[in-house]
Write an enzyme that holds these catalytic residues in place. Structure first.
Site, mmCIF file in Angstrom:
data_model
loop_
_atom_site.group_PDB
_atom_site.id
_atom_site.type_symbol
_atom_site.label_atom_id
_atom_site.label_comp_id
_atom_site.label_asym_id
_atom_site.label_seq_id
_atom_site.Cartn_x
_atom_site.Cartn_y
_atom_site.Cartn_z
ATOM 1 N N SER A 105 -9.671 9.394 9.203
ATOM 2 C CA SER A 105 -10.205 8.785 7.986
ATOM 3 C C SER A 105 -11.319 9.615 7.384
ATOM 4 O O SER A 105 -11.743 9.361 6.270
ATOM 5 C CB SER A 105 -10.812 7.426 8.314
ATOM 6 O OG SER A 105 -9.888 6.617 8.956
ATOM 7 N N GLU A 130 -2.984 9.967 1.492
ATOM 8 C CA GLU A 130 -3.849 11.042 0.996
ATOM 9 C C GLU A 130 -3.601 12.252 1.908
ATOM 10 O O GLU A 130 -3.708 12.131 3.127
ATOM 11 C CB GLU A 130 -5.291 10.549 1.123
ATOM 12 C CG GLU A 130 -6.369 11.433 0.579
ATOM 13 C CD GLU A 130 -7.747 10.739 0.720
ATOM 14 O OE1 GLU A 130 -8.052 10.169 1.794
ATOM 15 O OE2 GLU A 130 -8.520 10.783 -0.244
ATOM 16 N N ASN A 173 -12.468 7.607 1.431
ATOM 17 C CA ASN A 173 -13.573 6.973 2.146
ATOM 18 C C ASN A 173 -14.952 7.410 1.646
ATOM 19 O O ASN A 173 -15.933 6.709 1.891
ATOM 20 C CB ASN A 173 -13.424 7.180 3.649
ATOM 21 C CG ASN A 173 -12.427 6.189 4.217
ATOM 22 O OD1 ASN A 173 -12.414 5.018 3.809
ATOM 23 N ND2 ASN A 173 -11.576 6.638 5.120
HETATM 24 N N1 3HC Z 1 0.829 -5.152 8.732
HETATM 25 C C1 3HC Z 1 1.964 -5.107 7.999
HETATM 26 N N2 3HC Z 1 2.193 -5.909 6.940
HETATM 27 C C2 3HC Z 1 1.236 -6.797 6.619
HETATM 28 C C3 3HC Z 1 0.024 -6.903 7.327
HETATM 29 C C4 3HC Z 1 -0.159 -6.032 8.433
HETATM 30 N N3 3HC Z 1 -1.277 -6.031 9.159
HETATM 31 N N4 3HC Z 1 -0.720 -7.867 6.753
HETATM 32 C C5 3HC Z 1 -0.006 -8.355 5.721
HETATM 33 N N5 3HC Z 1 1.156 -7.705 5.632
HETATM 34 C C6 3HC Z 1 2.229 -7.908 4.659
HETATM 35 C C7 3HC Z 1 2.772 -9.309 4.770
HETATM 36 O O1 3HC Z 1 3.739 -9.404 5.785
HETATM 37 C C8 3HC Z 1 3.356 -9.510 3.377
HETATM 38 O O2 3HC Z 1 4.601 -8.857 3.299
HETATM 39 P P1 3HC Z 1 5.780 -9.501 2.404
HETATM 40 O O3 3HC Z 1 5.350 -9.373 0.981
HETATM 41 O O4 3HC Z 1 6.972 -8.666 2.740
HETATM 42 O O5 3HC Z 1 5.891 -10.905 2.868
HETATM 43 C C9 3HC Z 1 2.375 -8.747 2.488
HETATM 44 O O6 3HC Z 1 1.681 -7.838 3.347
HETATM 45 C C10 3HC Z 1 1.367 -9.666 1.836
HETATM 46 O O7 3HC Z 1 0.732 -10.374 2.883
HETATM 47 P P2 3HC Z 1 0.194 -11.879 2.752
HETATM 48 O O8 3HC Z 1 0.985 -12.609 1.721
HETATM 49 O O9 3HC Z 1 0.108 -12.460 4.114
HETATM 50 O O10 3HC Z 1 -1.318 -11.706 2.334
HETATM 51 P P3 3HC Z 1 -1.970 -11.082 1.063
HETATM 52 O O11 3HC Z 1 -1.169 -11.276 -0.161
HETATM 53 O O12 3HC Z 1 -3.339 -11.626 1.136
HETATM 54 O O13 3HC Z 1 -1.999 -9.503 1.358
HETATM 55 C C11 3HC Z 1 -3.000 -7.563 2.181
HETATM 56 C C12 3HC Z 1 -2.536 -8.977 2.530
HETATM 57 C C13 3HC Z 1 -1.818 -6.704 1.784
HETATM 58 C C14 3HC Z 1 -3.617 -7.014 3.463
HETATM 59 C C15 3HC Z 1 -4.028 -7.641 0.997
HETATM 60 O O14 3HC Z 1 -5.042 -8.549 1.302
HETATM 61 C C16 3HC Z 1 -4.670 -6.295 0.668
HETATM 62 O O15 3HC Z 1 -4.104 -5.474 -0.026
HETATM 63 N N6 3HC Z 1 -5.909 -6.090 1.171
HETATM 64 C C17 3HC Z 1 -6.629 -4.837 0.964
HETATM 65 C C18 3HC Z 1 -6.193 -3.846 2.001
HETATM 66 C C19 3HC Z 1 -6.853 -2.516 1.821
HETATM 67 O O16 3HC Z 1 -7.707 -2.288 0.983
HETATM 68 N N7 3HC Z 1 -6.442 -1.582 2.681
HETATM 69 C C20 3HC Z 1 -7.034 -0.251 2.728
HETATM 70 C C21 3HC Z 1 -8.124 -0.246 3.753
HETATM 71 S S1 3HC Z 1 -8.926 1.328 3.817
HETATM 72 C C22 3HC Z 1 -8.004 2.223 4.893
HETATM 73 O O17 3HC Z 1 -7.058 1.792 5.495
HETATM 74 C C23 3HC Z 1 -8.454 3.640 5.076
HETATM 75 C C24 3HC Z 1 -9.105 3.851 6.392
HETATM 76 O O18 3HC Z 1 -9.392 5.241 6.510
HETATM 77 C C25 3HC Z 1 -10.372 3.064 6.577
#
Ligand code: 3HC
Length: 312
Positions: free
Chosen positions: A133, A182, A220
């Site tokens: 990251s 990325e 990040n």
């Molecule tokens: N793994 C796989 N799929 C997942 C999951 C997980 N941990 N959590 C949720 N999902 C899937 C669900 O199964 C669902 O799939 P579907 O549409 O096929 O049914 C879909 O995501 C939507 O899930 P939910 O309806 O349960 O919940 P939300 O609509 O609230 O979405 C979320 C959940 C996609 C996690 C949304 O809240 C989101 O986009 N959050 C922001 C995530 C983000 O910013 N990620 C980047 C973090 S930074 C990073 O990773 C970089 C690192 O270097 C730090």
């Protein structure tokens, strides 16, 4: 651009499992080896993958056959099936690995050890990618060259060729859902390696951006100061946890508030990234909040430990 025939993913945490899944299901890499030091982590990861595949089947996104084929392409390599300190790397080499995605904990020493073991055991053509990251790809390339032994200098032809195979492929959590990867070239990454990394990410169903090898890369370097400011707001009593998150969710349309997102990423990971940003730039704007450090000291690591800013 040729995709790998055998991909090895190192680390069966939430990122490694997600990468193995999209590599098998989306990119249809014929063999995806999933390795973790801890066999229990692999068992947990495979069970989670099963759950995700079954959900996709029940929603009609994929067929039973596609789910079964995706599962069959994934082969676990546990520490116990490999002998000796770097027996795992030898096993990945013997099984024909032509690309690695390292997704171990965000600690330089852990990643350096992995890259050294990889260069000792893998084919000299294999792409060595890291899902780091924030850690410098050029630094990891240096560790990879060191793995060739003291007689190979970083500036030699052999050293340059080895460093040329190292690249960053930074996926986002949850990997099956987030649409971006990325890609980060280090100073010595070859054009051919960069193209192979991009082709892999696209085959996994991702849009690709490119960032220079700076601490935290583009993603990040922007996200972590934002999350840190939110924690500092909580620390200084500017607003409650719920109001900070609600402000960003309802006022700015973010899918998660910053404190919920920090929990989701893992507070130890957030702290490690922030420390890399701070150490790598010596810029006070990246100073991690005291509260974040204390929470990690307490073992409150967010969603994965059951407690962070929220209880799970
Ligand atoms: N793994 C796989 N799929 C997942 C999951 C997980 N941990 N959590 C949720 N999902 C899937 C669900 O199964 C669902 O799939 P579907 O549409 O096929 O049914 C879909 O995501 C939507 O899930 P939910 O309806 O349960 O919940 P939300 O609509 O609230 O979405 C979320 C959940 C996609 C996690 C949304 O809240 C989101 O986009 N959050 C922001 C995530 C983000 O910013 N990620 C980047 C973090 S930074 C990073 O990773 C970089 C690192 O270097 C730090």
């Amino acid at each position: 651009m040729a995709l790998p025939r055998t991909l090895s993913v190192i680390g069966a945490g939430q990122m490694g499992v997600g990468i193995a899944l999209v590599a098998s299901l989306r990119a249809q890499i014929p063999k995806v080896l999933l390795y973790d030091r801890d066999p229990a982590q692999i068992t947990k990861g495979l069970a989670f993958m099963d759950k995700l595949l079954q959900k996709d089947v029940s929603k009609g996104k994929i067929s039973e056959e596609q789910a079964k084929a995706a599962k069959e392409r994934i082969i676990s390599v546990s520490h116990s099936s490999a002998t000796g300190e770097s027996g795992w790397a030898r096993e990945l080499g013997e099984r024909g690995t032509d690309m690695v995605v390292e997704a171990a904990s965000e600690r330089l020493s852990i990643k350096e050890n992995i890259f050294q073991a990889l260069t000792q055991n893998l084919s000299k053509d294999a792409v060595l990618a890291s899902n780091t990251s924030s850690i410098s790809i050029t630094k990891l390339a240096g560790a990879a060259v060191d793995g060739l032994g003291a007689s190979v200098s970083r500036a030699s032809e052999e050293g340059k060729a080895c460093a040329g195979r190292v690249v960053g492929v930074h996926f986002f959590n949850p990997v099956p859902v987030m649409k971006l990867c990325e890609v980060i070239p280090g100073l010595q990454t070859s054009d051919a390696t960069l193209e192979r990394a991009r082709a892999f990410a696209v085959a996994c169903g991702k849009e690709v951006t490119t960032s220079k090898d700076v601490p935290g890369f583009v993603s990040n370097a922007l996200l972590m100061p934002f999350l840190n400011e939110a924690i500092m707001c909580l620390e200084s009593g500017t607003a409650t946890r719920d109001d900070i998150d609600k402000t960003l969710r309802l006022g700015m349309g973010h899918p998660m508030g910053p404190l919920q997102l920090a929990d989701f990423i893992g507070l130890d990971t957030c702290l490690a990234i922030q420390e890399t940003l701070y150490d790598g730039t010596r810029d006070s704007k990246y100073r991690p909040s005291v509260l974040l450090g204390r929470m990690v000291d307490a073992g409150w690591l967010g969603k994965k430990s059951g407690k962070g800013f929220y209880d799970y």
